[in-house]
Write a protein that holds these residues in place. Structure first.
Motif, PDB file in Angstrom:
ATOM      1  N   HIS A 168      27.997  74.424 -52.489  1.00 42.30           N
ATOM      2  CA  HIS A 168      29.051  74.927 -53.372  1.00 42.30           C
ATOM      3  C   HIS A 168      28.437  75.685 -54.541  1.00 42.30           C
ATOM      4  N   ASP A 169      29.124  76.748 -54.946  1.00 43.88           N
ATOM      5  CA  ASP A 169      28.764  77.482 -56.152  1.00 43.88           C
ATOM      6  C   ASP A 169      29.411  76.795 -57.352  1.00 43.88           C
ATOM      7  N   HIS A 170      28.798  76.983 -58.533  1.00 47.98           N
ATOM      8  CA  HIS A 170      29.361  76.463 -59.782  1.00 47.98           C
ATOM      9  C   HIS A 170      29.532  77.593 -60.783  1.00 47.98           C
ATOM     10  N   PHE A 171      30.664  77.571 -61.494  1.00 45.94           N
ATOM     11  CA  PHE A 171      30.822  78.403 -62.674  1.00 45.94           C
ATOM     12  C   PHE A 171      30.114  77.701 -63.826  1.00 45.94           C
ATOM     13  N   VAL A 172      29.499  78.470 -64.718  1.00 42.37           N
ATOM     14  CA  VAL A 172      28.838  77.936 -65.903  1.00 42.37           C
ATOM     15  C   VAL A 172      29.627  78.402 -67.133  1.00 42.37           C
ATOM     16  N   TYR A 173      30.130  77.434 -67.876  1.00 44.27           N
ATOM     17  CA  TYR A 173      30.846  77.696 -69.125  1.00 44.27           C
ATOM     18  C   TYR A 173      30.031  77.138 -70.280  1.00 44.27           C
ATOM     19  N   SER A 174      30.115  77.782 -71.441  1.00 49.12           N
ATOM     20  CA  SER A 174      29.432  77.237 -72.614  1.00 49.12           C
ATOM     21  C   SER A 174      30.219  77.548 -73.882  1.00 49.12           C
ATOM     22  N   ILE A 175      29.869  76.788 -74.914  1.00 51.19           N
ATOM     23  CA  ILE A 175      30.380  77.056 -76.250  1.00 51.19           C
ATOM     24  C   ILE A 175      29.265  76.711 -77.229  1.00 51.19           C
ATOM     25  N   LEU A 176      29.159  77.494 -78.290  1.00 50.98           N
ATOM     26  CA  LEU A 176      28.136  77.292 -79.311  1.00 50.98           C
ATOM     27  C   LEU A 176      28.740  76.597 -80.526  1.00 50.98           C
ATOM     28  N   ALA A 177      27.891  75.943 -81.292  1.00 48.10           N
ATOM     29  CA  ALA A 177      28.356  75.172 -82.448  1.00 48.10           C
ATOM     30  C   ALA A 177      29.175  76.022 -83.408  1.00 48.10           C
TER      31      ALA A 177
END
Length: 182
Positions: A168-177
């Motif tokens: 399976h592929d994964h989406f990568v999400y992020s948020i910075l401080a």
């Protein structure tokens, strides 16, 4: 012991060994549903497997210098799922969140609230600069959580996880401080 009360219905707290039976029963009831997205489900066959996982999680608190890696999500007094930092990179001040919730608890906003609380914990108490969530591209319910939280979709990890003989592929999400503070 980390305790975060989000509202009258939802709380995050540290696991105890006494949670083994309840967590295993939740896992077992949701086995077919969870098995679509979580490779460890096939290895959780009895209460003792869950107990060993909780014990390893508790041992991890000592090994990490005191931060809670995994928390029980409590909804109206019952364990609804788990959430935690699967990875924390102290050098680069980043963490990767992992989570799951029992099928009976879907669609109530529980996981979104739990993620919000854990992200806040990561930025405020662990002094992280970046928090990441990886989601199987086909898991639309899970994908909606980082999107609701205003996280940025960075890209796709190709064939990163094998479940049921299929990659399976994964989406990568992020948020910075500094984004979270706004």
């Amino acid at each position: 012991m980390m305790i975060r009360e989000m509202n009258n219905d939802i709380t995050l707290r540290s696991f105890t060994v006494d949670d083994s039976e309840e967590l295993f029963q939740l896992t077992d009831r949701s086995r077919e549903y969870l098995g679509k997205w979580l490779p460890w489900i096939d290895y959780t066959k009895e209460v003792n497997d869950t107990k060993e996982w909780i014990q390893a999680s508790l041992k991890g608190v000592v090994e990490t210098g005191g931060y809670i890696k995994t928390a029980a999500i409590i909804y109206k007094g019952s364990i609804a799922g788990t959430i935690g930092f699967n990875i924390i990179d102290q050098t680069n001040k980043s963490g990767v969140i992992g989570y799951w919730i029992g099928e009976d608890f879907q669609g109530k906003g529980i996981m979104t609230q739990a993620c919000k609380a854990l992200i806040d914990y990561g930025f405020r108490e662990l002094d992280l600069n970046r928090v990441e969530i990886n989601v199987a591209t086909g898991n639309l319910k899970s994908k909606a959580i980082p999107e609701r939280l205003g996280m940025t979709l960075e890209g796709t990890k190709r064939q990163v996880e094998k479940i049921g003989g299929k990659f399976h592929d994964h989406f990568v999400y992020s948020i910075l401080a500094d984004e979270w503070q706004k």
